[in-house]
Every structure is written in structure tokens, then in C-alpha cells.
Design an enzyme around this catalytic site. Structure first.
Site, PDB file in Angstrom:
ATOM      1  N   GLU A 158       0.897  -1.224   0.027  1.00 42.08           N
ATOM      2  CA  GLU A 158       0.040   0.047   0.009  1.00 42.08           C
ATOM      3  C   GLU A 158       0.950   1.369   0.044  1.00 42.08           C
ATOM      4  OE1 GLU A 158      -1.848   3.690   1.571  1.00 42.08           O
ATOM      5  OE2 GLU A 158      -0.131   2.280   2.541  1.00 42.08           O
ATOM      6  N   GLU A 159       2.035   1.197   0.813  1.00 46.65           N
ATOM      7  CA  GLU A 159       2.722   2.395   0.959  1.00 46.65           C
ATOM      8  C   GLU A 159       3.458   2.736  -0.304  1.00 46.65           C
ATOM      9  OE1 GLU A 159       2.458   4.133   3.575  1.00 46.65           O
ATOM     10  OE2 GLU A 159       2.200   3.222   5.218  1.00 46.65           O
TER      11      GLU A 159
END
Length: 472
Positions: free
Chosen positions: A336-337
Site C-alpha cells: 500500500e505504501e
């Protein structure tokens, strides 16, 4: 007024009635709002049972203890790392042992970046070793580092005005913190804007309103056709100090060394588990958080807490012997990051079934004491969600706010699927976000219990109602 609109009986076209698929024409159900309201009210006892189990019963503190075990064992879980893949394998086993259904891993290719050794030392007007965190995807410096004079600016506009001064210098951004969504553009775009005017590196004031000399990392993005320069975040304190020095006419020189390196994409997985629906198993309510983190702290808050209350929601429902009409699907995202890489690949794999998704939920703003639920969808769906949230009166968390988007669920929301996020104490969240301070020490088991209860009640009721949420 919107209640009156909802009582209007419109034309609805039903496809595959036996499967529960409901396609709304003009977004209006055949049922009156009063009937829907009565249906939701009938879940009062179930909601109380979920709350009692999560907050006062045998399950209290369970999500906290599960999370602590993982992050103490594995530590931070950056994209492409062995620690992330170890965490994924542990969670795959945990979900199977918890008795959830259809537990499996879905392969994903994800970025692999490592920061290496890094340092920044002010050489003039005095010697001062600075705390820094390189930004994700940044290139490194030459081994000897980059030593250059500093140009301090407070905005992109000031940088443009002073462009002739920037060539060959390290641009330091001392932008004021407005809010995260507005201020984060300096972290994401700062290196590109500095490179466009000939800078050799950029240092960005950390995106936070509170600091105890703590740098905050995060992703940054290069742009085709623009030279790549090293970039890192510095503390609020150092950014403000250099701004004061520059205002006095001091010459500032920094030596920056960064061993950052980008590697070929790595193999990873989204982790999936379900409670299969009893009546409309092909229809889905998705609950989620992301398992990856940055490489500092423990990734307990961002987003271990969100991932683990999402798991806890299914555990609570299973422990009570409940099986909703629709499938409750837990997804623990990877990468996600780096911009929702795992979530994008999940969307590509599953978007053919988009008409079967009633609601997509993501918890990625902390699991402190929730303020309520953020929701994006049609006004009719919002009215239904407001009624569902009224079931959480026993814990006094009933508000529904706007802006339910989240990095991992935005693909679905942009395609018309209703979306929801847990709203939390954002001041506290961004104080520790992407920093060494993101550890179990800032997590509160009692607050996680309440967050899990909210998540479980909302996901279960919407999964069990006779109709899917209406879309725009």
C-alpha cells in the site's frame, strides 16, 4: 427531505433474483425507507452482542495482543522485504487456524526499495548532525555524498520565483503544515520541482503538525524527463532552524549521503480470508487494512491496527456463530505504501465482478478511539449507513462523515462502489505516521476493542441486509 425522497417507489430491474443480485435503475429500491429502517433496527441485539464480545467479553484486547505478537516478532514490513513476506506467511497460517474460510494468497509484483545508510550534516554556519529519513523510491547519492549550499523555500511558488538561485544547490522545503492531503504534495513532488530548476538534492520538512525531532518518511515520485535527484525528509525543527538562518543571511552548507537503492520488483501476496455468505455468496462486503509498512518503527499503527481490526471483525462474527447473507471478505493488502500496488492488482483481477460488491471498507487512519465512519456513495446509501451506525449508540460512535476514500479501495469507489473508512484522531495519527514512533507503545487495547466493534457491526449488518447498498 432525503428521507421523503427515499420513500418514493421507483422502477427497479432485478436480474437473477434467486442470487440476490439487485441492479438499481435510477438508484431507487422497491422498498420504502421505513421498511429498510425497520430491517436495520432488527439488528439491535446482534450489534449489542458484537459490542459486548469485543469490548467487555472474552475477545477484549485480542486484536491488540495478536498485533503485538506479529510486530514484535517480525518488526517493520517494507515492500519487497523478507520481513513483509514472513508476516504474510504468518498471517496466512493465523487465518487458517482461526477457522476462516477460503483462506488464500493472491500473487502480486511489488516494488523493492532499500534506504541503506544515510546522513546529513550541516557544515556551515556550524556543525550540526541532522536526523533524516530518505523517501521511498529515492535514488542514492554518490559514495562521497553531495556537499552543496542550501536554498530554503516555503512553497513551490517561492521556488519558481527564486529558480535562478537553485541551480547546484540543495533545496530545503520549510512548507507550513495545513493538513495532510495538501501538505503531502511537497513530499511527493518536492524532488521533481527542485530538479526542474537545477537543484542537486531536496530535503523536505516532515509532513506532520507535531514533532519531537522526528523525521517522517513516505513515498515520493519521479517524473519522466526530469532528472532524478536524492530526496529525504528532515525534522520540523531543522527545517524551521534553517529557515531562520537563511532569513538572517547565513550561508548554509550541507553534506548529504544516502545509500538508497531501487531493486527489481519482488514477489508478494494479498492475503484473503472469508466468511462465505449464506444466501448470496457471490456478493461481497470487503473489509481491509494493509500488512506492509515503512522500514521504521514497527508499523503497528500504520497499518497493523487497521489490518488486525479487520481480521478481528471476522473473528467476532464467527465466534458468535453468525453467517451473513453475503460473503464477508477480509483482504490484507501488500505494498500500500508504494501507492496501493497490491490493491490495484486485486482490482484488476476482480473488477469483472464489480456489480457484486456492496461495500468496500478500509481502516488506514489509526485504531485509536473512532470518531465515526467516513462514507462515499449515493445519498440513499449514506442514509442507510447512517441508520446502521445508529446501532453503535452503546459505544456512542454514530456519526457518518464524508470522504470514505482510502488508497486501497479508491479503485472500487471511483468505479461506483460505496466505500467506507474508519475516522480516527488524525492529530495523533499523523504525529507518529511513517516515523520511528510507530510502535505498539502508542496503541491502546481498549480503543482497538471499540474500533473492532464498529468495524464488525457495520460490515456484518450491511452484508446481511436483504439488498445491496444502492449506487449512484
Amino acid at each position: 427531505m432525503k428521507f421523503l425522497l427515499l420513500t418514493f417507489v421507483g422502477v427497479v430491474h432485478l436480474l437473477s433474483l434467486s442470487s440476490g443480485k439487485t441492479i438499481y435503475k435510477n438508484d431507487i429500491s422497491q422498498r420504502s425507507f421505513q421498511e429498510i429502517k425497520e430491517e436495520i433496527a432488527s439488528y439491535g441485539d446482534v450489534a449489542k452482542a458484537i459490542i459486548n464480545l469485543a469490548v467487555y467479553g472474552k475477545a477484549q484486547n485480542r486484536s491488540y495482543e495478536r498485533l503485538a505478537l506479529l510486530v514484535d516478532t517480525v518488526g517493520p514490513r517494507p515492500s519487497g522485504s523478507k520481513s513483509l513476506e514472513k508476516a504474510i506467511q504468518i498471517m496466512h497460517q493465523n487465518l487458517q487456524e482461526d477457522g476462516l474460510e477460503n483462506v488464500h494468497l493472491e500473487p502480486v509484483k511489488i516494488p523493492h526499495w532499500e534506504r541503506g545508510e544515510e546522513s546529513a550534516v550541516m557544515l556551515e554556519p556550524r556543525i550540526h548532525k541532522m536526523a533524516i529519513l530518505g523517501l521511498g523510491s529515492s535514488i542514492g547519492t554518490p559514495p562521497e555524498g553531495i556537499t552543496a549550499e542550501v536554498l530554503v523555500v516555503t512553497s513551490f511558488e517561492e521556488l519558481q520565483r527564486r529558480a535562478p538561485e537553485a541551480r547546484g544547490k540543495i533545496v530545503v522545503y520549510n512548507q507550513p503544515y495545513v493538513n495532510y492531503s495538501k501538505t503531502v504534495q511537497y513530499r511527493v513532488q518536492g524532488s521533481v520541482e527542485a530538479a526542474k530548476v537545477g537543484a542537486v538534492a531536496s530535503l523536505i520538512r516532515s509532513v506532520t503538525s507535531f514533532s519531537i525531532y522526528s523525521p517522517h518518511t513516505g513515498i515520493q515520485e519521479y517524473q519522466d524527463g526530469v532528472p532524478k535527484i536524492p530526496t529525504a525528509c528532515i525534522t520540523v525543527e531543522d527545517a524551521e532552524m534553517m529557515s531562520r538562518m537563511a532569513s538572517r543571511g547565513n550561508r548554509i552548507v550541507i553534506q548529504l549521503k544516502m545509500g538508497a537503492k531501487n531493486y527489481p520488483d519482488a514477489d508478494s501476496f494479498n492475503t484473503v480470508a472469508e466468511i462465505i455468505g449464506s444466501k448470496y455468496p457471490e456478493q461481497v462486503v470487503l473489509v481491509s487494512g494493509h500488512l506492509d509498512s515503512w522500514d521504521v518503527g514497527q508499523g503497528a499503527m500504520d497499518d497493523g491496527g487497521g489490518a488486525f481490526i479487520s481480521w478481528e471483525a471476522l473473528s467476532l462474527i464467527k465466534d458468535l456463530g453468525l453467517r451473513p447473507k453475503r460473503t464477508l471478505r477480509l483482504v490484507l493488502w501488500t505494498a500500500e505504501e508504494q501507492g496501493g500496488i497490491g490493491a490495484f492488482q486485486y482490482y484488476q483481477l476482480h473488477k469483472a465482478n464489480i456489480s457484486n460488491y456492496s461495500l468496500v471498507m478500509e481502516s488506514d487512519l489509526g485504531t485509536f478511539l473512532p470518531s465515526g465512519l467516513q462514507f462515499t456513495g449515493s445519498e440513499k446509501a449514506r442514509t442507510i449507513v447512517e441508520e446502521v451506525m445508529s446501532l453503535l449508540q452503546p459505544v456512542n460512535i454514530t456519526q457518518v462523515f464524508r470522504a470514505g476514500e482510502g488508497t486501497d479501495i479508491n479503485f472500487w469507489i471511483q468505479a461506483g462502489v460505496p466505500g467506507a473508512s474508519l475516522l480516527d484522531d488524525l492529530y495523533q495519527y499523523f504525529s507518529f505516521h511513517h516515523s520511528h514512533g510507530d510502535t505498539m507503545t502508542i496503541m491502546d487495547p481498549k480503543q482497538m476493542n471499540v474500533a473492532a466493534a464498529v468495524w464488525a457491526v457495520v460490515s456484518y449488518v450491511i452484508a446481511d441486509m436483504e439488498e445491496m447498498l444502492p449506487r449512484s
